[in-house]
Structure formats: structure tokens, C-alpha cells
Design a protein around this motif. Structure first.
Motif, PDB file in Angstrom:
ATOM      1  N   GLY A 242      40.681  43.408  27.608  1.00 43.23           N
ATOM      2  CA  GLY A 242      40.927  45.043  28.085  1.00 43.23           C
ATOM      3  C   GLY A 242      39.610  45.683  28.194  1.00 43.23           C
ATOM      4  N   ARG A 243      38.670  45.244  27.511  1.00 44.40           N
ATOM      5  CA  ARG A 243      37.280  45.994  27.738  1.00 44.40           C
ATOM      6  C   ARG A 243      36.732  45.564  29.282  1.00 44.40           C
ATOM      7  NH1 ARG A 243      36.178  44.046  22.470  1.00 44.40           N
ATOM      8  NH2 ARG A 243      35.035  42.401  23.342  1.00 44.40           N
ATOM      9  N   GLN A 244      37.071  44.197  29.379  1.00 43.39           N
ATOM     10  CA  GLN A 244      36.655  43.916  30.858  1.00 43.39           C
ATOM     11  C   GLN A 244      37.296  44.915  31.900  1.00 43.39           C
ATOM     12  OE1 GLN A 244      37.331  39.850  30.446  1.00 43.39           O
ATOM     13  NE2 GLN A 244      35.253  39.230  29.621  1.00 43.39           N
ATOM     14  N   ALA A 245      38.536  44.804  31.756  1.00 42.02           N
ATOM     15  CA  ALA A 245      39.453  45.535  32.798  1.00 42.02           C
ATOM     16  C   ALA A 245      38.969  46.830  32.985  1.00 42.02           C
ATOM     17  CB  ALA A 245      40.749  45.569  32.531  1.00 42.02           C
ATOM     18  N   ARG A 246      38.534  47.805  31.597  1.00 40.07           N
ATOM     19  CA  ARG A 246      38.207  49.026  31.814  1.00 40.07           C
ATOM     20  C   ARG A 246      36.768  49.043  32.458  1.00 40.07           C
ATOM     21  NH1 ARG A 246      40.388  48.917  26.575  1.00 40.07           N
ATOM     22  NH2 ARG A 246      38.382  48.579  25.626  1.00 40.07           N
ATOM     23  N   ASP A 247      36.066  48.058  32.128  1.00 40.33           N
ATOM     24  CA  ASP A 247      34.585  48.063  32.770  1.00 40.33           C
ATOM     25  C   ASP A 247      34.795  47.518  34.403  1.00 40.33           C
ATOM     26  OD1 ASP A 247      33.645  48.794  30.304  1.00 40.33           O
ATOM     27  OD2 ASP A 247      33.249  46.826  29.773  1.00 40.33           O
ATOM     28  N   GLY A 248      35.926  47.216  34.881  1.00 42.34           N
ATOM     29  CA  GLY A 248      36.080  46.836  36.242  1.00 42.34           C
ATOM     30  C   GLY A 248      35.601  45.493  36.508  1.00 42.34           C
ATOM     31  N   ARG A 249      35.657  44.614  35.543  1.00 47.89           N
ATOM     32  CA  ARG A 249      35.391  43.208  35.652  1.00 47.89           C
ATOM     33  C   ARG A 249      36.604  42.343  35.907  1.00 47.89           C
ATOM     34  NH1 ARG A 249      31.360  41.785  31.046  1.00 47.89           N
ATOM     35  NH2 ARG A 249      32.745  43.264  29.883  1.00 47.89           N
ATOM     36  N   THR A 250      37.176  42.667  36.996  1.00 45.78           N
ATOM     37  CA  THR A 250      38.703  42.165  36.883  1.00 45.78           C
ATOM     38  C   THR A 250      38.628  40.472  36.983  1.00 45.78           C
ATOM     39  OG1 THR A 250      38.240  42.149  39.439  1.00 45.78           O
ATOM     40  CG2 THR A 250      39.309  44.013  38.463  1.00 45.78           C
ATOM     41  N   ASP A 251      37.575  39.841  37.642  1.00 42.41           N
ATOM     42  CA  ASP A 251      37.528  38.533  37.510  1.00 42.41           C
ATOM     43  C   ASP A 251      37.469  37.802  36.059  1.00 42.41           C
ATOM     44  OD1 ASP A 251      37.635  38.252  40.273  1.00 42.41           O
ATOM     45  OD2 ASP A 251      35.581  37.983  40.573  1.00 42.41           O
ATOM     46  N   ALA A 252      36.421  38.852  35.550  1.00 39.35           N
ATOM     47  CA  ALA A 252      36.363  38.007  33.949  1.00 39.35           C
ATOM     48  C   ALA A 252      37.493  38.441  33.146  1.00 39.35           C
ATOM     49  CB  ALA A 252      35.251  38.788  33.152  1.00 39.35           C
ATOM     50  N   ALA A 253      38.334  39.636  33.367  1.00 38.53           N
ATOM     51  CA  ALA A 253      39.437  40.042  32.996  1.00 38.53           C
ATOM     52  C   ALA A 253      40.759  39.101  32.899  1.00 38.53           C
ATOM     53  CB  ALA A 253      39.834  41.307  33.110  1.00 38.53           C
ATOM     54  N   ALA A 254      40.648  38.570  34.393  1.00 46.40           N
ATOM     55  CA  ALA A 254      41.649  37.661  34.702  1.00 46.40           C
ATOM     56  C   ALA A 254      41.451  36.186  33.995  1.00 46.40           C
ATOM     57  CB  ALA A 254      41.643  37.396  36.225  1.00 46.40           C
ATOM     58  N   GLU A 255      40.206  35.990  33.803  1.00 50.63           N
ATOM     59  CA  GLU A 255      39.884  34.729  33.167  1.00 50.63           C
ATOM     60  C   GLU A 255      40.300  34.696  31.725  1.00 50.63           C
ATOM     61  OE1 GLU A 255      35.915  31.628  32.250  1.00 50.63           O
ATOM     62  OE2 GLU A 255      35.806  33.523  33.438  1.00 50.63           O
ATOM     63  N   ALA A 256      39.962  35.848  31.017  1.00 50.80           N
ATOM     64  CA  ALA A 256      40.404  36.132  29.684  1.00 50.80           C
ATOM     65  C   ALA A 256      41.806  36.010  29.566  1.00 50.80           C
ATOM     66  CB  ALA A 256      39.893  37.322  29.299  1.00 50.80           C
ATOM     67  N   ILE A 257      42.650  36.859  30.552  1.00 45.39           N
ATOM     68  CA  ILE A 257      44.147  36.682  30.437  1.00 45.39           C
ATOM     69  C   ILE A 257      44.644  35.232  30.617  1.00 45.39           C
ATOM     70  CG2 ILE A 257      46.260  37.352  31.795  1.00 45.39           C
ATOM     71  CD1 ILE A 257      44.779  39.877  32.344  1.00 45.39           C
ATOM     72  N   ALA A 258      43.857  34.425  31.483  1.00 41.92           N
ATOM     73  CA  ALA A 258      44.410  33.131  31.585  1.00 41.92           C
ATOM     74  C   ALA A 258      44.122  32.300  30.049  1.00 41.92           C
ATOM     75  CB  ALA A 258      43.546  32.428  32.595  1.00 41.92           C
ATOM     76  N   THR A 259      43.074  32.654  29.615  1.00 34.83           N
ATOM     77  CA  THR A 259      42.667  31.816  28.558  1.00 34.83           C
ATOM     78  C   THR A 259      43.809  32.551  27.088  1.00 34.83           C
ATOM     79  OG1 THR A 259      40.559  32.020  28.657  1.00 34.83           O
ATOM     80  CG2 THR A 259      41.168  31.589  26.453  1.00 34.83           C
ATOM     81  N   ILE A 260      44.282  33.721  27.495  1.00 37.45           N
ATOM     82  CA  ILE A 260      45.233  34.146  26.512  1.00 37.45           C
ATOM     83  C   ILE A 260      46.549  33.528  26.732  1.00 37.45           C
ATOM     84  CG2 ILE A 260      46.797  36.206  25.982  1.00 37.45           C
ATOM     85  CD1 ILE A 260      44.437  37.803  26.447  1.00 37.45           C
ATOM     86  N   GLU A 261      46.886  33.253  27.956  1.00 35.78           N
ATOM     87  CA  GLU A 261      48.192  32.547  28.069  1.00 35.78           C
ATOM     88  C   GLU A 261      48.031  31.237  27.790  1.00 35.78           C
ATOM     89  OE1 GLU A 261      50.527  30.886  31.918  1.00 35.78           O
ATOM     90  OE2 GLU A 261      48.789  32.077  32.647  1.00 35.78           O
ATOM     91  N   GLN A 262      47.105  30.515  27.952  1.00 33.06           N
ATOM     92  CA  GLN A 262      46.837  29.050  27.304  1.00 33.06           C
ATOM     93  C   GLN A 262      46.967  29.138  25.611  1.00 33.06           C
ATOM     94  OE1 GLN A 262      47.055  26.014  28.865  1.00 33.06           O
ATOM     95  NE2 GLN A 262      46.677  25.172  26.920  1.00 33.06           N
ATOM     96  N   THR A 263      46.455  29.929  24.959  1.00 35.80           N
ATOM     97  CA  THR A 263      46.285  30.068  23.595  1.00 35.80           C
ATOM     98  C   THR A 263      47.855  30.260  23.235  1.00 35.80           C
ATOM     99  OG1 THR A 263      43.935  30.993  23.616  1.00 35.80           O
ATOM    100  CG2 THR A 263      45.243  31.309  21.750  1.00 35.80           C
ATOM    101  N   ALA A 264      48.332  31.326  24.061  1.00 34.48           N
ATOM    102  CA  ALA A 264      49.715  31.517  23.515  1.00 34.48           C
ATOM    103  C   ALA A 264      50.559  30.337  23.240  1.00 34.48           C
ATOM    104  CB  ALA A 264      50.287  32.867  24.488  1.00 34.48           C
ATOM    105  N   ARG A 265      50.392  29.408  24.713  1.00 36.91           N
ATOM    106  CA  ARG A 265      51.164  28.474  24.686  1.00 36.91           C
ATOM    107  C   ARG A 265      50.719  27.186  23.502  1.00 36.91           C
ATOM    108  NH1 ARG A 265      53.843  27.770  29.668  1.00 36.91           N
ATOM    109  NH2 ARG A 265      53.021  28.894  31.502  1.00 36.91           N
TER     110      ARG A 265
END
Length: 388
Positions: A216-239
Motif C-alpha cells: 500500500g505504501r509503495q503504491a501510494r508513493d508511485g513505486r508500482t514495480d515494487a508494489a507489484a513485487e510485494a503483491i506477488a509475494t502476498i499471493e505466494q504467501t497466501a498460497r
């Protein structure tokens, strides 16, 4: 009921046999025959009208007294008619003891029957000195023998009843112990499930919260690549959380059965690296001999240890080492964080949960730390097939 049936056969049979012996071998006159028959009939009738109920345990003390009196009169009449009728004592004494069912009643009943025999001999002999001694010897000796035998049998019966009572109490106690064991087993199972949830789903969900905040912080700061990487990690962790929940339902470890311990530890370390940005060095020596359950215990303890580092240590480097030594399999988790006072009271569940898991697996836990000097957690488990 079987005891009553036995007496139903014995009483008339013995009485009839004694009367028959007198009639055949003594050849008495008519009056003697009548008196002998009356004596035997009175005994049999007294048994079937009163004694049978007493033997079954359904009678009362007054009924027992009347029964003893009738038996005494029966034997007195029989002995007065024919001395051989004293043989009825062999039936009367045990019948009285099983009818009254108390020691005092048995003694009193035996004395009454002995008195009936004594009076019968006196009447038979015309109250002479000889008849007096005959009655005293026949009745007195029989009374002494009856009382001694009755008291002995009563003590055996009481001992048997006491043993039966103790066996019943022991059976009840065993049932209570089994119930308590089941309750304790259920409580331990609930504690184990609570530890599993705390060490798996709770830790994973806590990691998801941190990753979500970071994304969320990365998305608000405009760091979309970092946010996408964090979201991918979230997906993996959720799995992984889904796999862990399925493993808990199936009462299995949260790692595949065919996965080596070193790979499982490395995967756990990689997840924490992604979640917190920690530098985690892993060194698992070859030849670590642990069965599947012990591996799960070791992984759960490591997961909780890394979670504690993430929450409290403010560390930048964590070193995880697993190797075998003379004490068993030793895992050391070392961090360079702020440390803590090991003697201070703890409010969290983490270290206590690690200690409980290791203890249940036959192992031990040691924590060494000082404020400002990091912490070292050492867990030792016995090798596979070795009982601690």
C-alpha cells in the motif's frame, strides 16, 4: 436363586433319608414313627414357608427368630422320639447360618438348636444323669463345632465381599482415570492445535499484513514495480497459508513429505527475507537424522524464532545452523538485534510455545541474550528412534 434351588433339594432329601434310615433299621413303634415323621415334616415346612425367604435375603429378624424356634422344636421332638434324629443337626446348623446372615444370629441360632438336642435327650432318657451327659455331649459339641465353622465361613464370605467391593471401587477409579486421561488428551490436543495455528496461519497472516502495508505504501508513493513485487509475494504467501491450513485439517505437517529438511528451512528463510528484508544465512549440515514429526517440530520452532526476531529484535542478520552432535540434532538461531533480559517476565506465547514443542518431542531449549547483544536460541532434539 441357584443357592435356593440347592436348599430346595437338600432339605427334603436329607430329612427323608434320616427318617427312612430310622424306619428301616430301628423298627420303632407307631408313636415313634409318628413323632419322627412330625419332626421331619415340621423342619421341611418351616424351610419352605420361612427359611426359603430368609435364604434369599427377603426375610426379617422376627421371621428368622420364628424359623429358628421351629427348627429347634423339630429337632427336639425328633431326638426325643429317636436319638438318631440328632443327625438333623447336620442340616439345621448350616441352614440357620445362611438364614440369619449375621454372626450374632448364627451363634444364637446354633445355641438354640443345641439346646433343643439337649432337651430331646433328656426327654428320651427320662431326665437321668446318663441322658443329661448324652444331650450335653451331642448338643454341646455340635454347637461348638457349628459356631467355629460358621464364624470361619462368615469371615471368608466377608473377605470375599470386601474384595468384591474393592474390585468395584478399583473399576470405578479406572473408569475415572480413563475419563480424566481422555479429557487431558483432548486438552493437550487443543493446545497442540493452538500452537499449530499460532506457528503457521497466525504467523503467515501477520506476514500478509506487513506485506499488504508495504504494498500500500509503495503504491501510494508511485513505486508500482515494487508494489507489484510485494503483491506477488502476498499471493505466494497466501498460497502457502492455504497449504498450511489444509495440512492442519489433515493433521499433517505444512511441508510436503518428499521435501528435505534443508529445503524446507531454506524456503521458510526465503519467505521471511521477502517479508521483512532480513538477511538470513542458513547452514544445514548433512546427515541430520530426524524423523518426520521431529522435522515438523524443528520447523515450527524456527518459524516462531524468526517471527520473534521480526517482531522484537530489530536485527539485520540472522544465522540459522542445524547440525548433529553427541546430544542429538542441534539448531541454533542467532541474531544481532537489541537483545533482552532472559530473567524478565514474558507476556508473549512465542518462547513458551517453542519450549513446549521441544519438550514434547523429548528435546530441550536454551535462550542466551543480553540487552544490546542480540540473542541466541538453541534447540536440541534427540535423533530419530532415540527416546530422551
Amino acid at each position: 436363586m441357584s443357592e435356593t434351588r440347592w436348599w430346595d433339594l437338600v432339605v427334603p432329601a436329607v430329612a427323608a433319608a434320616i427318617v427312612a434310615l430310622i424306619l428301616v433299621f430301628a423298627a420303632p413303634d407307631l408313636l415313634t414313627r409318628i413323632l419322627v415323621a412330625i419332626s421331619a415334616a415340621l423342619l421341611v415346612v418351616a424351610y419352605f414357608t420361612m427359611g426359603r425367604r430368609l435364604v434369599c435375603g427377603n426375610g426379617s429378624a422376627p421371621l428368622a427368630a420364628v424359623f429358628v424356634i421351629l427348627v429347634t422344636i423339630s429337632i427336639g421332638i425328633g431326638v426325643a422320639a429317636a436319638p438318631f434324629m440328632a443327625m438333623l443337626q447336620t442340616l439345621a446348623y448350616p441352614l440357620v447360618w445362611v438364614s440369619v446372615r449375621t454372626r450374632r444370629g448364627g451363634i444364637a441360632g446354633s445355641a438354640a438348636i443345641g439346646f433343643g438336642v439337649f432337651v430331646g435327650f433328656l426327654f428320651r432318657g427320662g431326665f437321668t444323669l446318663e441322658s443329661f451327659w448324652d444331650g450335653l455331649l451331642s448338643g454341646g459339641l455340635a454347637v461348638v463345632f457349628s459356631i467355629a465353622l460358621g464364624l470361619w465361613i462368615s469371615s471368608i464370605a466377608e473377605y470375599g465381599e470386601e474384595r468384591a467391593r474393592l474390585v468395584t471401587e478399583l473399576t470405578d477409579a479406572q473408569s475415572q482415570i480413563e475419563a480424566l486421561s481422555r479429557d487431558r488428551g483432548a486438552a493437550e490436543e487443543r493446545e497442540r492445535i493452538a500452537r499449530d495455528i499460532h506457528d503457521t496461519l497466525a504467523q503467515t497472516l501477520a506476514g500478509l499484513v506487513l506485506l499488504s502495508e508495504r504494498a500500500g505504501r509503495q503504491a501510494r508513493d508511485g513505486r508500482t514495480d515494487a508494489a507489484a513485487e510485494a503483491i506477488a509475494t502476498i499471493e505466494q504467501t497466501a498460497r502457502e497459508a492455504l497449504a498450511e491450513s489444509r495440512a492442519l485439517v489433515a493433521r499433517m505437517a505444512a511441508v510436503p513429505a518428499d521435501e528435505a529438511l534443508a529445503a524446507a528451512i531454506e524456503r521458510l528463510a526465503a519467505r521471511f527475507r521477502a517479508e521483512v528484508g532480513l538477511a538470513i544465512d542458513v547452514d544445514v549440515a548433512a546427515g541430520v537424522d530426524l524423523d518426520r514429526e521431529q522435522q515438523v517440530v524443528l520447523l515450527r520452532c524456527l518459524q516462531e524464532a524468526l517471527a520473534n526476531v521480526r517482531k522484537h529484535a530489530q536485527a539485520t542478520l540472522v544465522t540459522v545452523a542445524v547440525a548433529s552432535d553427541v546430544d542429538g540434532v542441534r539448531m541454533t538461531v542467532r541474531d544481532d538485534g537489541v537483545g533482552f533480559d532472559t530473567s524478565a517476565a514474558r507476556t508473549g506465547f512465542g518462547l513458551d510455545g517453542i519450549g513446549d514443542r521441544a519438550t514434547l518431542a523429548g528435546g530441550s531449549v536454551e535462550v542466551v541474550s543480553e540487552p544490546g547483544r542480540g540473542a541466541v536460541l538453541t534447540i536440541v532434539l534427540p535423533r530419530a528412534g532415540v527416546t530422551a
